[in-house]
Scaffold this motif. Structure first.
Motif, mmCIF file in Angstrom:
data_model
loop_
_atom_site.group_PDB
_atom_site.id
_atom_site.type_symbol
_atom_site.label_atom_id
_atom_site.label_comp_id
_atom_site.label_asym_id
_atom_site.label_seq_id
_atom_site.Cartn_x
_atom_site.Cartn_y
_atom_site.Cartn_z
ATOM 1 N N PHE A 25 0.843 -1.203 0.000
ATOM 2 C CA PHE A 25 0.000 0.000 0.000
ATOM 3 C C PHE A 25 0.875 1.248 0.000
ATOM 4 O O PHE A 25 1.812 1.363 0.789
ATOM 5 N N MET A 55 -3.557 10.944 -2.406
ATOM 6 C CA MET A 55 -4.550 11.570 -1.541
ATOM 7 C C MET A 55 -4.621 13.071 -1.790
ATOM 8 O O MET A 55 -3.851 13.634 -2.558
ATOM 9 N N ALA A 63 -2.683 9.638 6.888
ATOM 10 C CA ALA A 63 -3.859 8.965 7.460
ATOM 11 C C ALA A 63 -4.150 7.668 6.712
ATOM 12 O O ALA A 63 -4.410 6.629 7.323
ATOM 13 N N ALA A 64 -4.076 7.732 5.395
ATOM 14 C CA ALA A 64 -4.409 6.562 4.580
ATOM 15 C C ALA A 64 -3.444 5.409 4.854
ATOM 16 O O ALA A 64 -3.872 4.256 4.942
ATOM 17 N N GLY A 67 -4.370 3.858 8.162
ATOM 18 C CA GLY A 67 -5.591 3.069 7.995
ATOM 19 C C GLY A 67 -5.296 1.749 7.301
ATOM 20 O O GLY A 67 -5.754 0.684 7.728
ATOM 21 N N THR A 71 -5.170 -2.672 8.530
ATOM 22 C CA THR A 71 -5.773 -3.856 7.906
ATOM 23 C C THR A 71 -4.716 -4.934 7.661
ATOM 24 O O THR A 71 -5.021 -5.982 7.102
ATOM 25 N N ALA B 75 -9.981 10.348 5.697
ATOM 26 C CA ALA B 75 -8.682 9.975 5.122
ATOM 27 C C ALA B 75 -8.208 8.621 5.656
ATOM 28 O O ALA B 75 -7.735 7.775 4.901
ATOM 29 N N PHE B 76 -8.344 8.402 6.960
ATOM 30 C CA PHE B 76 -7.995 7.090 7.537
ATOM 31 C C PHE B 76 -8.887 6.007 6.914
ATOM 32 O O PHE B 76 -8.426 4.939 6.526
ATOM 33 N N THR B 78 -10.403 5.955 4.150
ATOM 34 C CA THR B 78 -10.053 5.704 2.750
ATOM 35 C C THR B 78 -8.923 4.680 2.670
ATOM 36 O O THR B 78 -8.936 3.786 1.815
ATOM 37 N N GLY B 79 -7.958 4.794 3.573
ATOM 38 C CA GLY B 79 -6.866 3.814 3.619
ATOM 39 C C GLY B 79 -7.372 2.420 3.962
ATOM 40 O O GLY B 79 -6.968 1.432 3.343
ATOM 41 N N VAL B 80 -8.273 2.352 4.933
ATOM 42 C CA VAL B 80 -8.851 1.055 5.324
ATOM 43 C C VAL B 80 -9.600 0.439 4.139
ATOM 44 O O VAL B 80 -9.386 -0.718 3.771
ATOM 45 N N MET B 82 -9.478 1.154 0.885
ATOM 46 C CA MET B 82 -8.631 0.834 -0.270
ATOM 47 C C MET B 82 -7.866 -0.470 -0.028
ATOM 48 O O MET B 82 -7.745 -1.303 -0.920
ATOM 49 N N ALA B 83 -7.329 -0.603 1.187
ATOM 50 C CA ALA B 83 -6.524 -1.784 1.490
ATOM 51 C C ALA B 83 -7.391 -3.030 1.581
ATOM 52 O O ALA B 83 -6.971 -4.118 1.200
ATOM 53 N N LYS B 84 -8.612 -2.885 2.089
ATOM 54 C CA LYS B 84 -9.526 -4.032 2.215
ATOM 55 C C LYS B 84 -10.914 -3.637 1.716
ATOM 56 O O LYS B 84 -11.821 -3.355 2.507
ATOM 57 N N PRO B 85 -11.103 -3.603 0.403
ATOM 58 C CA PRO B 85 -12.381 -3.122 -0.153
ATOM 59 C C PRO B 85 -13.587 -3.973 0.263
ATOM 60 O O PRO B 85 -14.718 -3.500 0.203
ATOM 61 N N MET B 87 -14.332 -4.789 3.153
ATOM 62 C CA MET B 87 -14.856 -4.338 4.452
ATOM 63 C C MET B 87 -15.935 -3.272 4.268
ATOM 64 O O MET B 87 -15.866 -2.463 3.350
#
Lengths: 377, 269
Positions: A25, A55, A63-64, A67, A71, B75-76, B78-80, B82-85, B87
């Motif tokens: 990522f 972003m 932040a991304a 996040g 995962t 923003a956080f 979006t990361g979650v 994107m990494a695990k769509p 969810m």
């Protein structure tokens, strides 16, 4: 079979190193002089099913990646000075929430917009003190294209091993220079993956000190459900203001790095055995320093180089030991004395420490260092 | 049989921090009912928030919960996502968090049309810090930092979301409690970025400064200003003066971000 060799730019090597480490990522925002990392990752990540996202700003990119890391994805962002300033808010978040991420920051002139295409080494204090509050800091300062690759791999390893953000910070020269790189075979460099929880979901606590100072981190979207916050938290991840818990948590976060300094700190000693003058340098400046040491030796001057590879934690112990052996230190750096101050702190007056500072966007050349060697010897 | 909220509440985490009369608890219950209706799996659902009273909500719920920094939830998240769509990602927060410090992340999440649901509890004020005016405080209203009345115009969150590209935008109120879960259900089921604004009340920091004598009076205001979109169609401009439309305000089908990125992966491979 011959190893794969390429002629690569430092930033490209960083991207390749991240991929070698298992990064899946990337979240970023365009900024000179680090953008090539984003460009390579945007092309390479989807090929392996990884994710690239550009972003809306530097903070969002930080932040991304946090996040995504929650995962379970090894995550990278790349930036430069002004972006590093912006990211500080969430670097602190990654520290307190103990989320592994790698921040690749190319040092350009500053403060503010400064000199976007000029080299600098003036972000090293920002790497440690940029975000508010007490927190651990790991910052690697590679000096060649090969080392940018290798240190990016190591940054991921340290981030995963210690559950903390790790910075890789070449100066702009290293980032934009092209040189030969020999790609390590898969398995040749150590790749550390996150420790999975060994307890059942019902028993799992994201900061369970039963497992030591670095408790296992589960992944969102797995069988484990947990809470993550930027507030001071107890072992179960929920906010607490209980004095004893907060104190213990804060101390543990610092201890993750402080108790493992020997595992984290790396350096190179060059011709120091009989040296009377020690140059302490890092990044591209250390290449000029090595040249100067060689020249000095040719002229019969006992000079050596202590090359810092890990800027934070600082190699206190090694510099202090050297202070008992050499007469004088020279600290060339592309800032106005950031490393010099640290060296002075470690030397404790046992030897002279003389800085060579350049903030004009030009590299420190070997001649400048050689002159200083002659002056202080 | 009464609805079993406990199924979704983390044991030992109540009571919540919200003041008596605050509508956030009503919204939380609506969200729980919606999650139940949609059948979202706990392990596969992330609830993400920023900072503020409303942003404390995820801590009470038994999901993967992420209480981020001020304004940064989108923003956080979006990361979650994107990494695990795979969810389900739900964002919650207040008006100050989402439209001031988080405004940039908000509009870009709308633009990307990333498949997440954002519930904004709009109580027109920064409650947690003691009642400073937010971008959603009405002009003229009193706040701790507008002692002479607020000179700022307010955002219309729904219009902002539509303008920025969100593909599902709805508005409800804390008074219309039974409508909340219906709106959130539809939002979660919508594929794309969905925004549900819930007009809420803060008796502690907004009400007492703005001549609301009681929580009931604040709730009655929500009741009085709300006009369902269907009903509004039959009303004149004059009749709609000072009213706020509720219900599903906007809906369109447009490719969502993670599906589009899956195509990028297919092309790259």
């Amino acid at each position: 079979m011959a190893k794969k060799v390429a002629f690569l730019q430092g930033n490209e090597a960083a991207a390749q190193g991240a991929l070698y480490a298992g990064c899946t990522f990337f979240g970023g925002y365009p900024i000179t002089p680090s953008t090539e990392v984003a460009e390579v990752m945007s092309a390479e990540l989807p090929k392996i099913g990884g994710k690239f996202i550009q972003m809306e700003d530097e903070i969002a990119a930080m932040a991304a990646v946090i996040g995504a890391s929650l995962t379970g994805a090894k995550s990278l962002t790349a930036t430069s000075g002004p972006g590093l300033s912006l990211k500080q808010e969430l670097i602190g978040y990654a520290c307190i929430a103990e989320t592994p991420v790698v921040i690749y920051n190319v040092m350009r002139g500053g403060p503010s917009t400064g000199m976007p295409t000029g080299p600098s080494q003036s972000d090293v204090m920002c790497a440690k003190w940029g975000t508010h509050g007490d927190h651990p800091a790991i910052c690697l300062v590679p000096a060649s294209v090969q080392e940018i690759f290798e240190e990016t791999v190591r940054a991921f390893n340290l981030a995963e091993k210690y559950r903390t953000p790790v910075m890789v910070m070449p100066d702009e020269i290293g980032a934009h220079m092209r040189e030969r790189i020999v790609f390590p075979e898969p398995g040749e460099l150590e790749v550390i993956n996150r420790t999975a929880p060994s307890v059942s979901p019902a028993e799992y606590k994201p900061y369970d000190t039963k497992f030591g100072d670095v408790p296992p981190l589960a992944a969102f979207g797995s069988d484990y459900r947990f809470h993550v916050t930027g507030l001071n938290k107890a072992e179960d991840g929920f906010p607490t203001t209980k004095a004893t818990l907060v104190q213990a948590e804060e101390e543990r976060q610092i201890r993750k790095v402080d108790a493992n300094i020997d595992d984290i700190v790396t350096f190179e000693e060059y011709m120091l055995d009989d040296a009377e003058v020690a140059i302490v340098a890092f990044g591209s400046t250390s290449r000029s320093a090595r040249f100067a040491v060689n020249e000095a030796r040719k002229q019969g001057i006992k000079a050596g180089l202590f090359r810092i590879k890990t800027f934070w934690p600082f190699p206190d112990k090694q510099i202090a030991a050297l202070a008992g052996k050499v007469k004088a230190f020279i600290t060339p750096e592309m800032n106005l004395g950031m490393c010099t101050g640290e060296v002075k702190r470690c030397v404790e007056g046992k030897a002279s420490v003389t800085g060579i500072f350049r903030v004009d966007g030009e590299p420190i050349n070997p001649g400048q260092i050689l002159e200083m060697i002659k002056e202080v010897k | 049989m009464a609805f079993d909220y406990d199924k979704y509440i983390r044991p030992g985490k109540l009571p919540h921090i919200w003041c008596p009369g605050c509508g956030h608890g009503i919204v939380m219950k609506g969200l729980i009912r919606a999650i139940d209706t949609c059948g979202l799996e706990k392990n596969n659902t992330a609830i993400v928030s920023g900072i503020g009273c409303a942003s404390r909500l995820p801590g009470y719920l038994d999901f993967c919960t992420l209480h981020t920094a001020h304004g940064r939830a989108a923003a956080f998240a979006t990361g979650v996502k994107m990494a695990k769509p795979e969810m389900n990602v739900i964002l919650v927060g207040g008006d100050g968090d989402g439209t001031a410090i988080g405004g940039n992340h908000f509009i870009h999440a709308c633009r990307r049309n990333i498949d997440m649901t954002y519930i904004i509890m709009n109580n027109n004020i920064y409650g947690m810090t003691g009642g400073q005016f937010s971008p959603c405080t009405p002009t003229g209203a009193k706040a701790s930092t507008t002692p002479y009345g607020n000179p700022d115009p307010a955002f219309d969150i729904a219009k902002l979301a539509i303008g920025a590209g969100a593909t599902f935008v709805a508005r409800g109120t804390a008074y219309h409690a039974t409508q909340i879960d219906k709106l959130i259900t539809e939002a979660i089921q919508h594929k794309g970025f969905s925004v549900v604004e819930i007009l809420d009340d803060c008796p502690t920091t907004y009400g007492r400064r703005n001549k609301f004598k009681s929580v009931i009076e604040m709730m009655n205001r929500l009741k009085d200003v709300a006009v369902p979109v269907k009903a509004a169609e039959k009303m004149t401009a004059e009749q709609l003066q000072g009213k706020i439309l509720t219900g599903v305000l906007y809906k369109e089908e447009r490719p969502n971000y993670t599906d589009e990125y899956a195509k990028v992966i297919a092309r790259a491979k």
